[in-house]
Enzyme design. Sequence first.
Site, PDB file in Angstrom:
ATOM      1  N   THR A 137       0.820  -1.206   0.000  1.00  0.00           N
ATOM      2  CA  THR A 137       0.000   0.000   0.000  1.00  0.00           C
ATOM      3  C   THR A 137       0.857   1.260   0.000  1.00  0.00           C
ATOM      4  O   THR A 137       1.993   1.246   0.493  1.00  0.00           O
ATOM      5  CB  THR A 137      -0.890  -0.013   1.265  1.00  0.00           C
ATOM      6  OG1 THR A 137      -1.425   1.287   1.476  1.00  0.00           O
ATOM      7  CG2 THR A 137      -0.101  -0.374   2.523  1.00  0.00           C
ATOM      8  N   GLU A 139       0.275   3.562   1.931  1.00  0.00           N
ATOM      9  CA  GLU A 139       0.236   4.083   3.307  1.00  0.00           C
ATOM     10  C   GLU A 139       1.573   3.903   4.028  1.00  0.00           C
ATOM     11  O   GLU A 139       1.823   4.548   5.043  1.00  0.00           O
ATOM     12  CB  GLU A 139      -0.927   3.442   4.086  1.00  0.00           C
ATOM     13  CG  GLU A 139      -2.249   3.691   3.377  1.00  0.00           C
ATOM     14  CD  GLU A 139      -3.499   3.309   4.171  1.00  0.00           C
ATOM     15  OE1 GLU A 139      -3.438   3.244   5.402  1.00  0.00           O
ATOM     16  OE2 GLU A 139      -4.542   3.078   3.519  1.00  0.00           O
ATOM     17  N   TYR A 162      -1.814  -0.627  10.952  1.00  0.00           N
ATOM     18  CA  TYR A 162      -1.929  -1.274   9.642  1.00  0.00           C
ATOM     19  C   TYR A 162      -0.739  -0.942   8.756  1.00  0.00           C
ATOM     20  O   TYR A 162      -0.053  -1.842   8.246  1.00  0.00           O
ATOM     21  CB  TYR A 162      -3.232  -0.845   8.948  1.00  0.00           C
ATOM     22  CG  TYR A 162      -3.262  -1.157   7.457  1.00  0.00           C
ATOM     23  CD1 TYR A 162      -3.258  -2.473   7.008  1.00  0.00           C
ATOM     24  CD2 TYR A 162      -3.268  -0.135   6.501  1.00  0.00           C
ATOM     25  CE1 TYR A 162      -3.266  -2.768   5.643  1.00  0.00           C
ATOM     26  CE2 TYR A 162      -3.275  -0.421   5.143  1.00  0.00           C
ATOM     27  CZ  TYR A 162      -3.277  -1.735   4.712  1.00  0.00           C
ATOM     28  OH  TYR A 162      -3.279  -2.025   3.366  1.00  0.00           O
ATOM     29  N   LYS A 166       2.328  -3.324   7.222  1.00  0.00           N
ATOM     30  CA  LYS A 166       2.603  -3.495   5.786  1.00  0.00           C
ATOM     31  C   LYS A 166       4.035  -3.052   5.464  1.00  0.00           C
ATOM     32  O   LYS A 166       4.723  -3.691   4.658  1.00  0.00           O
ATOM     33  CB  LYS A 166       1.599  -2.687   4.943  1.00  0.00           C
ATOM     34  CG  LYS A 166       0.177  -3.205   4.956  1.00  0.00           C
ATOM     35  CD  LYS A 166      -0.003  -4.589   4.371  1.00  0.00           C
ATOM     36  CE  LYS A 166       0.169  -4.636   2.880  1.00  0.00           C
ATOM     37  NZ  LYS A 166      -0.179  -6.005   2.342  1.00  0.00           N
TER      38      LYS A 166
HETATM   39  P1  NAD Z   1      -9.503  -7.578   2.048  1.00  0.00           P
HETATM   40  O1  NAD Z   1      -9.522  -7.308   3.523  1.00  0.00           O
HETATM   41  O2  NAD Z   1     -10.713  -7.331   1.237  1.00  0.00           O
HETATM   42  O3  NAD Z   1      -9.068  -9.100   1.791  1.00  0.00           O
HETATM   43  C1  NAD Z   1      -8.061  -9.726   2.503  1.00  0.00           C
HETATM   44  C2  NAD Z   1      -8.183 -11.226   2.267  1.00  0.00           C
HETATM   45  O4  NAD Z   1      -7.129 -11.877   2.991  1.00  0.00           O
HETATM   46  C3  NAD Z   1      -9.501 -11.816   2.787  1.00  0.00           C
HETATM   47  O5  NAD Z   1     -10.044 -12.692   1.817  1.00  0.00           O
HETATM   48  C4  NAD Z   1      -9.095 -12.579   4.036  1.00  0.00           C
HETATM   49  O6  NAD Z   1      -9.922 -13.700   4.290  1.00  0.00           O
HETATM   50  C5  NAD Z   1      -7.674 -12.993   3.694  1.00  0.00           C
HETATM   51  N1  NAD Z   1      -6.844 -13.228   4.886  1.00  0.00           N
HETATM   52  C6  NAD Z   1      -6.730 -12.419   5.977  1.00  0.00           C
HETATM   53  N2  NAD Z   1      -5.894 -12.978   6.873  1.00  0.00           N
HETATM   54  C7  NAD Z   1      -5.449 -14.150   6.315  1.00  0.00           C
HETATM   55  C8  NAD Z   1      -4.554 -15.158   6.743  1.00  0.00           C
HETATM   56  N3  NAD Z   1      -3.944 -15.099   7.935  1.00  0.00           N
HETATM   57  N4  NAD Z   1      -4.321 -16.203   5.925  1.00  0.00           N
HETATM   58  C9  NAD Z   1      -4.943 -16.296   4.713  1.00  0.00           C
HETATM   59  N5  NAD Z   1      -5.815 -15.368   4.266  1.00  0.00           N
HETATM   60  C10 NAD Z   1      -6.066 -14.311   5.057  1.00  0.00           C
HETATM   61  O7  NAD Z   1      -8.264  -6.740   1.512  1.00  0.00           O
HETATM   62  P2  NAD Z   1      -8.053  -6.013   0.111  1.00  0.00           P
HETATM   63  O8  NAD Z   1      -8.595  -4.647   0.194  1.00  0.00           O
HETATM   64  O9  NAD Z   1      -8.493  -6.918  -0.970  1.00  0.00           O
HETATM   65  O10 NAD Z   1      -6.461  -5.890   0.099  1.00  0.00           O
HETATM   66  C11 NAD Z   1      -5.651  -6.933  -0.435  1.00  0.00           C
HETATM   67  C12 NAD Z   1      -4.195  -6.536  -0.323  1.00  0.00           C
HETATM   68  O11 NAD Z   1      -3.970  -5.317  -1.012  1.00  0.00           O
HETATM   69  C13 NAD Z   1      -3.746  -6.299   1.117  1.00  0.00           C
HETATM   70  O12 NAD Z   1      -2.442  -6.816   1.236  1.00  0.00           O
HETATM   71  C14 NAD Z   1      -3.750  -4.783   1.251  1.00  0.00           C
HETATM   72  O13 NAD Z   1      -2.781  -4.371   2.182  1.00  0.00           O
HETATM   73  C15 NAD Z   1      -3.375  -4.364  -0.151  1.00  0.00           C
HETATM   74  N6  NAD Z   1      -3.880  -3.036  -0.578  1.00  0.00           N
HETATM   75  C16 NAD Z   1      -5.203  -2.720  -0.432  1.00  0.00           C
HETATM   76  C17 NAD Z   1      -5.661  -1.480  -0.879  1.00  0.00           C
HETATM   77  C18 NAD Z   1      -7.131  -1.101  -0.800  1.00  0.00           C
HETATM   78  O14 NAD Z   1      -7.491   0.028  -1.126  1.00  0.00           O
HETATM   79  N7  NAD Z   1      -8.025  -1.989  -0.405  1.00  0.00           N
HETATM   80  C19 NAD Z   1      -4.774  -0.574  -1.445  1.00  0.00           C
HETATM   81  C20 NAD Z   1      -3.419  -0.943  -1.566  1.00  0.00           C
HETATM   82  C21 NAD Z   1      -2.986  -2.178  -1.134  1.00  0.00           C
HETATM   83  P1  TYD Z   2     -10.803   3.811   4.337  1.00  0.00           P
HETATM   84  O1  TYD Z   2     -11.745   3.392   3.271  1.00  0.00           O
HETATM   85  O2  TYD Z   2     -10.868   3.157   5.667  1.00  0.00           O
HETATM   86  O3  TYD Z   2      -9.329   3.697   3.714  1.00  0.00           O
HETATM   87  P2  TYD Z   2      -7.895   4.211   4.313  1.00  0.00           P
HETATM   88  O4  TYD Z   2      -8.077   4.691   5.688  1.00  0.00           O
HETATM   89  O5  TYD Z   2      -7.054   2.978   4.256  1.00  0.00           O
HETATM   90  O6  TYD Z   2      -7.457   5.280   3.382  1.00  0.00           O
HETATM   91  O7  TYD Z   2     -10.985   5.367   4.576  1.00  0.00           O
HETATM   92  C1  TYD Z   2     -10.843   6.305   3.517  1.00  0.00           C
HETATM   93  C2  TYD Z   2     -10.973   7.694   4.100  1.00  0.00           C
HETATM   94  O8  TYD Z   2     -12.325   7.875   4.569  1.00  0.00           O
HETATM   95  C3  TYD Z   2     -10.096   7.923   5.322  1.00  0.00           C
HETATM   96  O9  TYD Z   2      -9.624   9.276   5.290  1.00  0.00           O
HETATM   97  C4  TYD Z   2     -11.035   7.727   6.505  1.00  0.00           C
HETATM   98  C5  TYD Z   2     -12.358   8.189   5.963  1.00  0.00           C
HETATM   99  N1  TYD Z   2     -13.563   7.504   6.509  1.00  0.00           N
HETATM  100  C6  TYD Z   2     -14.645   8.255   6.995  1.00  0.00           C
HETATM  101  O10 TYD Z   2     -14.612   9.501   7.012  1.00  0.00           O
HETATM  102  N2  TYD Z   2     -15.747   7.578   7.454  1.00  0.00           N
HETATM  103  C7  TYD Z   2     -15.813   6.229   7.460  1.00  0.00           C
HETATM  104  O11 TYD Z   2     -16.844   5.654   7.903  1.00  0.00           O
HETATM  105  C8  TYD Z   2     -14.707   5.471   6.949  1.00  0.00           C
HETATM  106  C9  TYD Z   2     -14.734   3.967   6.955  1.00  0.00           C
HETATM  107  C10 TYD Z   2     -13.603   6.156   6.484  1.00  0.00           C
END
Ligand code: NAD
Ligand code: TYD
Length: 356
Positions: A137, A139, A162, A166
Amino acid sequence: MKQFKTVLVTGGAGFIGSHVIRRLLKEHADMHVVNLDLLTYAGNLENLRDLESNERYAFIKGDIGDTALIQQLFDQHDFDAVVHLAAESHVDRSIENPMAFLETNIIGTATLLHAAKNAWLGDGKDASNRCFYHVSTDEVYGSLGAEGVFSEETPYDPRSPYSSSKASSDHLVRAWHHTYGLPIVISNCSNNYGAHQFPEKLIPLMIRNVRDQRPLPVYGEGLNIRDWLWVEDHASAIDTILHNGTSGRTYNIGGLNEWRNIDLVHALIREVDAAMGRPEGTSLALITFVTDRAGHDMRYAIDASRIESELGWQPSIQFEDGLKETVRWYLDNAEWMDSVTSGNYQQYYETMYGNR
Ligand code: NAD
Ligand code: TYD
């Protein structure tokens, strides 16, 4: 372009992982994918229902930190790539319960690295056609003020449990590359949006609450900025980097698409109200400013020029179109939304917002 025959995807039942698996199977006709996922609250096999009968796809329920299971999987399959997405992924949960993040994101990643090293390196083995891909990420780079963007050279400065978990896992992946010669790539992506995202994250949570006419919890004054990327563009970037990226290299992924949270909430209200046939502005009164997130990062923004200039990747879709499509998907898939929130979601929701 490298070719991979058998790929272990971790976290494939989650939001981004399910899009990645669908993309890999569609684009690479010879590829087999093994999806290892613990099915935590965030993992849902509904996200992959359409792939169940695909002969090139297999699902294993398990923990990435389970050394014996991981060893067994590496013994059983000759994986030539690992695409590692499994993680605890929500900042608010990391504030409530950081230890689960350290277990999965740090120890789990180390367990996978150790198994890949044992299977791929040593005894004169040639690992040059293998790849351990770590999905990370933006972040990890910390928080920006009004100016500037994160590049691959930006020093790490993670500030939430978090993001520090990461960042730790990124460091471990690089350490296995430098110390043992494990072939790796890492990508650091901005906030994703699209279908199948668990409705604890901003966009699906707001869509659900506007639909149901519940309060819309905006943290602080809603002035924090996030850089949004359509999840299918993230999946296409991962596919590109896996096949064409240089071992040991990091790539930032983003869509040059910064939004203040409050403006995004307004846009979502407009879209959902319109899609539900309500008069414009109906749901504005639901906006509720709540106590800010502890340590809330102010702004994220990605400089994605490396992946564009070196690998020719670009996002495919305009945010306004992606947002419309996303709203449509959640409204059309009410069953999905209701089923993933049917467990202890309500209790979680009240813990997060009940006391604000
Ligand atoms: P998510 O929370 O939707 O999915 C995570 C998945 O991992 C789930 O299916 C969960 O069951 C599985 N999981 C959790 N713990 C586990 C374990 N111990 N063993 C096996 N499986 C396990 O997350 P996401 O949003 O799809 O993110 C996926 C990856 O991308 C993560 O590594 C996250 O850090 C990274 N990422 C996410 C975003 C975003 O905006 N969502 C952005 C950049 C990077
Ligand atoms: P989020 O989707 O949790 O992603 P991240 O914190 O990893 O960027 O949140 C996106 C932005 O929205 C973050 O600035 C926090 C804000 N936020 C709210 O204002 N209200 C909410 O209920 C949530 C879940 C997030």
